[in-house]
Write an enzyme that holds these catalytic residues in place. Sequence first.
Site, short mmCIF file in Angstrom:
data_model
loop_
_atom_site.label_atom_id
_atom_site.label_comp_id
_atom_site.label_asym_id
_atom_site.label_seq_id
_atom_site.Cartn_x
_atom_site.Cartn_y
_atom_site.Cartn_z
N HIS A 272 0.81 -1.21 0.00
CA HIS A 272 0.00 0.00 0.00
C HIS A 272 0.84 1.26 0.00
O HIS A 272 0.31 2.36 -0.06
CB HIS A 272 -0.91 0.01 1.23
N CYS A 273 2.17 1.14 0.08
CA CYS A 273 3.01 2.33 0.24
C CYS A 273 4.03 2.50 -0.89
O CYS A 273 4.00 3.49 -1.61
CB CYS A 273 3.75 2.27 1.58
N ILE A 274 4.94 1.55 -1.01
CA ILE A 274 6.12 1.75 -1.85
C ILE A 274 5.79 2.01 -3.32
O ILE A 274 6.39 2.88 -3.94
CB ILE A 274 7.10 0.55 -1.72
#
Length: 436
Positions: A272-274
């Site tokens: 969900h981030c990188i």
Amino acid sequence: MSMHKIQLLDNLKSQNSIIGIVGLGYVGLPLLLRFAEVGYKVLGFDIDEKKTQALNRGDSYIAHISAKDIQGAQKKFVATTDFRRAKEADALIICVPTPLNKYREPDLSFVTNTMDSLAPFLRPGQVVSLESTTYPGTTEEELKPRIEKQGFKLGEDIFLVFSPEREDPGNPNFKTQTIPKVCGGSTENCLQVGVALYQPVIDKVVPVSSTQTAEMVKLLENIHRAVNIGLVNEMKIVADRMKIDIHEVIRAASTKPFGFTPYYPGPGLGGHCIPIDPFYLTWKARQYGLNTRFIELAGEVNMAMPHWVITKLGDALNFKKKSIKGSKILVLGIAYKKNVDDMRESPAVELMELLREREAIVHYSDPYVPHFPKIRKTHFDLSSVVLSAQTISSYDCVLIATNHDKFDYKLIEDNAELIVDTRGVYLKASAKIVKA
């Protein structure tokens, strides 16, 4: 000092307050359990009734969170889809997705829709905390006006903070309590209330000067990782051309006790981030007339990885006088990282799509994902294949996309006709193993 602040600080310190967690996914649910563990009463909000019903029954829908964990906290929380109950809470912590739209631009609709749903039920003496990763300025530009439109004054009636989540699903070395928490407030009073909110449940709270600083902190953390993974992915391509095993190189380089941090290549970025956060900063930087060339270059390298892996797979099949078209290919691991069931932005899904486009017969095996879920971008009507000597040997190629510890890699090596290893699982060279 406002009376609302005094009362709220007292309530938070004495655990008399009710904590509202909005969004009960991989970030919100662990936070709900942590507040309940300490002794707070918690209201969990989610628009997905299946989630709220499961929690109220004592069931879990996240692999690394057990039903026992949920049941142990049941006396302290209630999950609901009724946002009118937001007025009961002293704190409202927003943990909703911040994806990209089809143009790879920030999609804040989950954040803004959530705030719009909460706004009519705000009352004096509440703290609102946004934890969703976003670009610097979101809290002040999107949440602050919506709160002030209700007639509240920040720092006196309502207290607004940004405190980015730092969850690492499935990592046994860290939990919500032990991961230091950054917090920035819209005003000094807001910051003091935000720190008071998190201090009872987090071992170390790190206050910063503004919500914009806190928002940038989260982006730096994730862009740092994305850029370094981009570097090592490019090194992988160079090493492969030179017939050098990049994983052996990284293992040896990691013996240096200073000045080197190991990052590992893979078939693409997931989670969900990188894969997402760099684009949030890139988009915002353009408003200031700036181009984030270094960040964007790393993004290009990382986004090209699935195609590079498929090219390697195609070459390996070609060497055996086979084509991708018509070949039976088993993808091992479709979660975005090992030992979790989290499918968000998983590169394995893109690998499956690319293989399907090339008319391969694609199946998958993942002990954490028994059935391929309905996700926004694509769908396969498939269930996880149970691994055995017979099933493994029936495939033309086994593609290791996510290296779950539950896989029997010796069984796979002994029975597979061809293995494409994108995670450096196998240390020794073999005629049947192709590193990708």
